[in-house]
Design an enzyme around this catalytic site. Sequence first.
Site, PDB file in Angstrom:
ATOM      1  N   SER B 221     121.890  16.546  26.707  1.00  0.00           N
ATOM      2  CA  SER B 221     121.686  17.172  25.393  1.00  0.00           C
ATOM      3  C   SER B 221     120.762  18.375  25.425  1.00  0.00           C
ATOM      4  CB  SER B 221     121.104  16.147  24.422  1.00  0.00           C
ATOM      5  OG  SER B 221     121.937  15.023  24.396  1.00  0.00           O
ATOM      6  N   VAL B 222     119.972  18.513  26.474  1.00  0.00           N
ATOM      7  CA  VAL B 222     119.123  19.691  26.576  1.00  0.00           C
ATOM      8  C   VAL B 222     119.982  20.950  26.486  1.00  0.00           C
ATOM      9  CG1 VAL B 222     117.666  20.939  28.211  1.00  0.00           C
ATOM     10  CG2 VAL B 222     117.322  18.509  27.856  1.00  0.00           C
TER      11      VAL B 222
END
Lengths: 458, 485
Positions: B221-222
């Site tokens: 998700s970064v």
Amino acid sequence: MSQQLPVAKPRRNVEALLLVLALAVGIGANAMVSLDKSPWMDSDFWTQAILLTVLVFSIHVVLRIRAKYADPVILPIVTALNGLGLAMIHRLDIATGEGAGGKQLTWTALAIVATAAVLWFLRDHRVLRRFTYISLVVSAVLLILPLVPGLGANINGANLWIVVGGMTFQPGEIAKITLAIFFAGYLSSNRDLILLAGKKVGPLQLPRFKDMGPLFAAWLVSIGILVFQRDMGSSFMFFGLFMAMIYVATSRVSWVVLGLVLIAVGGFAAAKIFSHVALRVDGWLNAFTPEVYGRASGGSGQIVQGLFGMANGGLLGTGLGQGRPDLVPYANSDMIIASLGEELGLIGLFAIVLLYLLLVTRGIRAALGTRDAFGKLLGCGLSFALALQCFVVIGGITRLIPLTGLTTPFLAAGGSSLLANWIVVALLLLISDAARRPYSTGPLEADLGPATEAVKLP
Amino acid sequence: MNQAIRSTWIVAIALFALIFGGITYVQFFAVDELKNNPWNNRALLQNFCNERGTILVGGQPIAQSVPSTNGDTCKYQRQYNNPLLYSGITGFFSRSFGQTGLEKQMENDLTGNTDQLFYDRVVSMFLGNQPKGASVELTIDPKIQALAYSLIPDGQRGSIVVMNPKTGNIIAMVSKPSYDTNLMASHNPSAVAKAWSQLKDVPGISLYNSAATGDLYSPGSVFKLVDTAAALSSGKYNKDSVLPNPAALPLPGTNVSLPNYLYGGCSAQTEADFAFALEQSCNTPFAHIALDLGQNAIAEQARKFGFGQDAGDQLKLDYTPSVFPSDLNQAQLAQSAVGQFDVKATPLQIALMTAAIANNGVQMKPNLIKALRGPDLRPYDEPKPEVLRTSTTPEISKQITSWMTDVVDKGIASGAQVPGVEVAGKTGTAELGAGGQNNSWFTGFAPANDPQVVVSIVMQDVDIRTGAQLTSPNAKKLIEAVLNK
């Protein structure tokens, strides 16, 4: 004789002066190799410096008494070479933790004492002529010794050594001298006969078949050494020695041509038949091929590492103790020239080779000057053998010719070689003494054989 | 007879002439060729044995040459202090296995062979001394480095990068598992060979590069920060855009679908703005953005953040470029948008991307070198901060910063809250196959209004709960440690 000095001078003081210089070279080098070791100049250093000084000056004193007209340059040259060898062996001991330096010093002492004994007791080289045939027998025994089961030792694939009481010794080195004595004696007695007979074919005066005996004998000995002792270097050197002496005795180029043909045939056949010869040649020609480089036996790893070392030294060298000659296998014996080339550079190595050249030249000068054919043959033969030995060793290391296991005279670690070469020096000194001594004081006319007159022929 | 003797002498002279020729060839004409022969390891060995310059952090040496003990053919032994903390930075100098890390990249400075030290070299040549190498002072803060190393539990694989977003200076960079670089620098070849054969098979140990700059991980998700920046810069979206947020997005062309993050609060809304989607780290809105903008837009934004690019010449370490795949079909693009599929990034890449957001969209060159000092300790090189690339506009980075602040204040990264300091952050969880194990990420910076420090953490192969404990709370400790100095 045109070479005779008008007034013969002993020149022993010149020798003393040169000896001081020569000792300064050897001892100075030894001081430099332990420069960054503590304590600098330890007891080993002083033992070596004092022992070497005492020994070579004792020879100097012996010369003053027994052979005062001897060539004043020969002893200093040999002293410088021996000292440099000791320094380099000591330097490599520091790197590898070996103890070859002490052994070499012991052998140096032994060799110099033997030289003093030869000078003192022999007094005149012409005496040796009486031992012509005894020398032949001794040579044969010496050459066969390493092949005697239980006595001989095979080291690195060559049967050159005998082991007595844990010490190894190379009798072939001594045989170099005894064979030279035999050939000098035989040829000086029979040269007239050999010279007079023979057919002329074109420009070549061919020898009679029965006179070719010595040539064939020499050839057989050389091939025998190659086959049974598996030593190419010695074989080549012996044959070269014989050739030179036969040529000097007869002045016939035909003998040389014949000899070259014989050695070419023998060498070619040996390369075809015996794997150790073929391997050496392959390691020379294809030194930089990976499979040859990495081969465990007969590979080129040693020579290539030696070349890397010399390249590392370049023109000026790394300086004593600053290179890595210890990376080369047999750095203190077979490859000591590469070690010296690395640390002293091209310039240092040139100086060393010049010392050899000078030594050979002085030896040949003595042969020219002496009045007896025996002395001429012996002096010239021994000097030329020295030149050949340098060529075989240094040529091998610089990849001019295949690398063989000969030792570098006076430099390399190895007792028998040191002993033999110092005795050669004793003989050259005696011959040079005879050459430079004023004629009227020439000793022992009765000892001169019938062939002595032949010297006076042009 | 004398004539024959003279001829023999001529032959002897000829032999000596050949010897002189042979020596001249080897020691003069063939020198370069022989020195450059690949089998010739003399230069390496000499280098190996010489005194080399020192590598320092905070004034203390972490790599230094000490005189060898007796019986060693080498004069100096390379010694690494605190090797476990610094193995990924110093690397090692091994006789048989070569050089790595700064020992390799800073070779010319450490040996004194650099142009800047020409004068010193000439002087030492005349004095007959071995030229001395330069000292390499690093930007690493030893206290933060030690803290970061201690924050990765033993037996856990992970990396932490702490850097200053305004200068690009690396403050700390650690990885676990680590190893003792002294084992590789030993002068005992068999001990080195043994250490090598034991270390090379340990998962997570990279003997030839640093895990933080050389190993690639799925960013998870970064990566949504990239989607966000791409969306805002496309002009099709703004800070108030409303994004579809279904619980699962069917992947075009397949019969599977991309679900939202199970543990977050995404299921509360079927539509979301950026703030909500980032706070709760919802997947489907970002997959939607990527499918809407197309893969070129996402790839272009990823490239601007440094994916597929080098890290500039100031990072003196082997650097593996991060990867955003090309030629994606729609399903792959949707997965890539949430940092899965073949998207891979190094921990340093994630830190650089975060630093760009923190620094008004401008990415500084990552830098490890504080100063290079000659043998007289006079600095001859002190790298100044340099711009590496512009990743996005100041407006967009400000907007993303404010959303990332929310992520820490009220969202999924609340563990990174530092009392009295506004922290901006983003977590990531990348699934590693079906076993329920993940790569757990945190990346963020503080203070949000005047960023001083970027912290990026990745813990590999952990379950979600452990990953959450090892990332955001550790980021908090590191931010506090750096800001309270």
